[in-house]
Design an enzyme around this catalytic site. Structure first.
Site, short mmCIF file in Angstrom:
data_model
loop_
_atom_site.label_atom_id
_atom_site.label_comp_id
_atom_site.label_asym_id
_atom_site.label_seq_id
_atom_site.Cartn_x
_atom_site.Cartn_y
_atom_site.Cartn_z
CB CYS A 115 -14.65 13.19 4.74
SG CYS A 115 -15.18 11.50 4.48
CG HIS A 252 -11.56 13.03 7.62
ND1 HIS A 252 -12.67 12.64 8.33
CD2 HIS A 252 -11.51 12.22 6.52
CE1 HIS A 252 -13.26 11.65 7.69
NE2 HIS A 252 -12.59 11.37 6.60
CG ASN A 282 -14.00 7.90 7.39
OD1 ASN A 282 -14.62 8.89 7.76
ND2 ASN A 282 -13.45 7.82 6.20
O1 UT7 Z 1 -13.07 9.61 4.38
C1 UT7 Z 1 -12.87 9.63 3.01
C2 UT7 Z 1 -11.51 9.37 2.72
N1 UT7 Z 1 -11.25 7.95 2.68
C3 UT7 Z 1 -10.01 7.56 2.72
O2 UT7 Z 1 -9.18 8.40 2.88
C4 UT7 Z 1 -9.67 6.10 2.51
C5 UT7 Z 1 -8.43 6.03 1.69
N2 UT7 Z 1 -7.95 4.72 1.40
C6 UT7 Z 1 -7.53 3.83 2.34
O3 UT7 Z 1 -7.62 4.10 3.53
C7 UT7 Z 1 -6.88 2.55 1.87
O4 UT7 Z 1 -6.69 2.61 0.48
C8 UT7 Z 1 -7.67 1.28 2.24
C9 UT7 Z 1 -7.64 1.06 3.76
C10 UT7 Z 1 -9.11 1.42 1.76
C11 UT7 Z 1 -7.06 0.04 1.57
O5 UT7 Z 1 -5.70 -0.05 1.88
P1 UT7 Z 1 -4.65 -0.49 0.74
O6 UT7 Z 1 -3.34 -0.56 1.39
O7 UT7 Z 1 -4.81 0.48 -0.38
O8 UT7 Z 1 -5.12 -1.97 0.40
P2 UT7 Z 1 -5.59 -2.54 -1.01
O9 UT7 Z 1 -6.89 -1.97 -1.42
O10 UT7 Z 1 -4.45 -2.47 -1.95
O11 UT7 Z 1 -5.85 -4.06 -0.66
C12 UT7 Z 1 -4.75 -4.93 -0.44
C13 UT7 Z 1 -5.24 -6.34 -0.29
C14 UT7 Z 1 -6.05 -6.87 -1.46
O12 UT7 Z 1 -5.67 -8.22 -1.62
P3 UT7 Z 1 -4.67 -8.67 -2.83
O13 UT7 Z 1 -5.36 -8.24 -4.09
O14 UT7 Z 1 -3.39 -7.91 -2.56
O15 UT7 Z 1 -4.55 -10.14 -2.65
C15 UT7 Z 1 -7.46 -6.86 -0.97
O16 UT7 Z 1 -8.28 -7.84 -1.54
O17 UT7 Z 1 -6.08 -6.46 0.87
C16 UT7 Z 1 -7.30 -7.13 0.50
N3 UT7 Z 1 -8.39 -6.61 1.33
C17 UT7 Z 1 -8.74 -7.10 2.52
N4 UT7 Z 1 -8.28 -8.16 3.22
C18 UT7 Z 1 -8.85 -8.40 4.41
C19 UT7 Z 1 -9.15 -5.53 1.05
N5 UT7 Z 1 -10.01 -5.32 2.06
C20 UT7 Z 1 -9.78 -6.30 2.98
C21 UT7 Z 1 -10.33 -6.59 4.24
N6 UT7 Z 1 -9.84 -7.65 4.91
N7 UT7 Z 1 -11.33 -5.85 4.80
#
Ligand code: UT7
Length: 325
Positions: A115, A252, A282
């Site tokens: 990225c 980004h 992204n």
């Molecule tokens: O370009 C390179 C740089 N990339 C980035 O900068 C990405 C950085 N990270 C992020 O943007 C975020 O960490 C994410 C968007 C990937 C995830 O957000 P989060 O707030 O960290 O969510 P999480 O991973 O803690 O997931 C929370 C919940 C989980 O459920 P439980 O365990 O709390 O019951 C996941 O299973 O959301 C669930 N989950 C989803 N639910 C519906 C994860 N993905 C999905 C989904 N749809 N697509």
């Protein structure tokens, strides 16, 4: 002080025709528009057509940048393509772009910095220009990330899209009296210890396959907020410019919450930030030039304004550039 300035003489971008909404994804995997929007700010993304290659996306963006710069392919002496989704393992996607544009000769190569790749490419091209080796360079961020996603990993596959953005960088004599234009300061960094947080689990030398994107979202998020804002502090300090002078922050586009947290740390109002994540998702190395082009074409970004670009991604690698457009 350099006797030439590196100015952005043209900007162009290209998004493939096919739009895939969050609702479309929700029909295919266990997710929802509400989750994707609230966690990332993404509403839709573009996916390349079958047979449409990264070099095709890059070439479409490049023609638009050349057109805006008023230049012909034969004027370009250096092509850098930043990509993690090259057409082939080798040769570089840049040589395919060279061939498709009809650039007769010159230097062409890819940079792999995920990225942050566009900013790595801009920095390298700036060095070529500052040292008098080339007059006009094309730097393109182009990605076909749709070929690279694990549809069983819902936390990652919903975040990415395809697209390309390009700039023409040109050498201009540096006037002694006038305020400097073009690239005023750049900053790059990487920390390979953090590679396990964002990578593709394959490659020619390891698995003999391409691999799929793997991401530890929380760790990447935390590093992104810290390093993207630090990178902006770096370039403003290097150029001795106050952050209040920045007209547009063009970050980004990985997650609206990362962008908002960075803007807060940098004390920049969100109405001075270009945001395209809702429409583009992204697009890795393509996201900054795509956002830049969007801001120019809708009339917000104007010649003479002070812009700051910053990104972090796989590597982890990150960087920034301060530009008087
Ligand atoms: O370009 C390179 C740089 N990339 C980035 O900068 C990405 C950085 N990270 C992020 O943007 C975020 O960490 C994410 C968007 C990937 C995830 O957000 P989060 O707030 O960290 O969510 P999480 O991973 O803690 O997931 C929370 C919940 C989980 O459920 P439980 O365990 O709390 O019951 C996941 O299973 O959301 C669930 N989950 C989803 N639910 C519906 C994860 N993905 C999905 C989904 N749809 N697509």
């Amino acid at each position: 002080m350099s006797v030439v300035e590196t100015v952005i003489s043209g900007v162009g971008s290209y998004l493939p025709e096919r739009v895939v909404t969050n609702h479309d994804l929700a029909k295919k995997i266990d997710t929802s528009d509400e989750w994707i929007r609230s966690r990332s700010g993404i509403g839709e993304r573009h996916f390349a057509a079958e047979g449409e290659l990264t070099s095709d996306l890059a070439v479409n963006a490049a023609w638009r940048a050349l057109d805006q710069a008023g230049l012909k392919p034969r004027d370009i002496e250096l092509i850098i393509v930043a990509t993690v989704t090259p057409d082939n393992t080798f040769p570089s996607t840049a040589v395919y772009v060279q061939q498709k544009l009809g650039v007769p000769n010159g230097i062409a190569f890819d940079v792999s910095a995920a990225c942050a790749g566009f900013l790595y490419g801009v920095n390298v091209a700036h060095n070529f220009i500052s040292t008098g080796q080339v007059k006009h360079a094309l730097v393109i961020g182009a990605e076909k990330l749709s070929c690279f996603l694990d549809w069983n990993d819902r936390a990652t596959c919903v975040l990415f899209g395809d697209g390309a953005g390009a700039v023409v960088l040109s050498a201009e004599p540096a006037p002694t009296a006038a305020a400097p234009r073009g690239i005023l300061a750049t900053y790059l960094s990487a920390d390979g210890r953090l590679a396990p947080h964002l990578y593709a689990d394959g490659g020619p030398a390891s698995t003999g396959t391409v691999g799929l994107v793997r991401m530890n979202g929380k760790e990447v998020f935390r590093n992104a907020v810290e390093q993207i804002s630090n990178a902006v502090f770096e370039v403003t300090e290097r150029a001795k410019v106050a952050r209040s002078e920045i007209d547009w922050f063009v970050p980004h586009q990985a997650n609206i919450r990362i962008i908002e947290s960075c803007a807060k740390r940098l004390e920049l109002d969100m109405d001075r930030v270009i945001v395209t994540i809702d429409k583009h998702a992204n697009t890795s190395s393509a996201s900054i030039p795509l956002a830049l082009d969007a801001g120019i074409r809708d009339g917000r970004i104007k010649r003479g304004q002070l812009l700051v670009f910053a990104a972090l991604g796989g590597g982890l690698a990150w960087g920034s550039a301060l530009v008087r457009f």
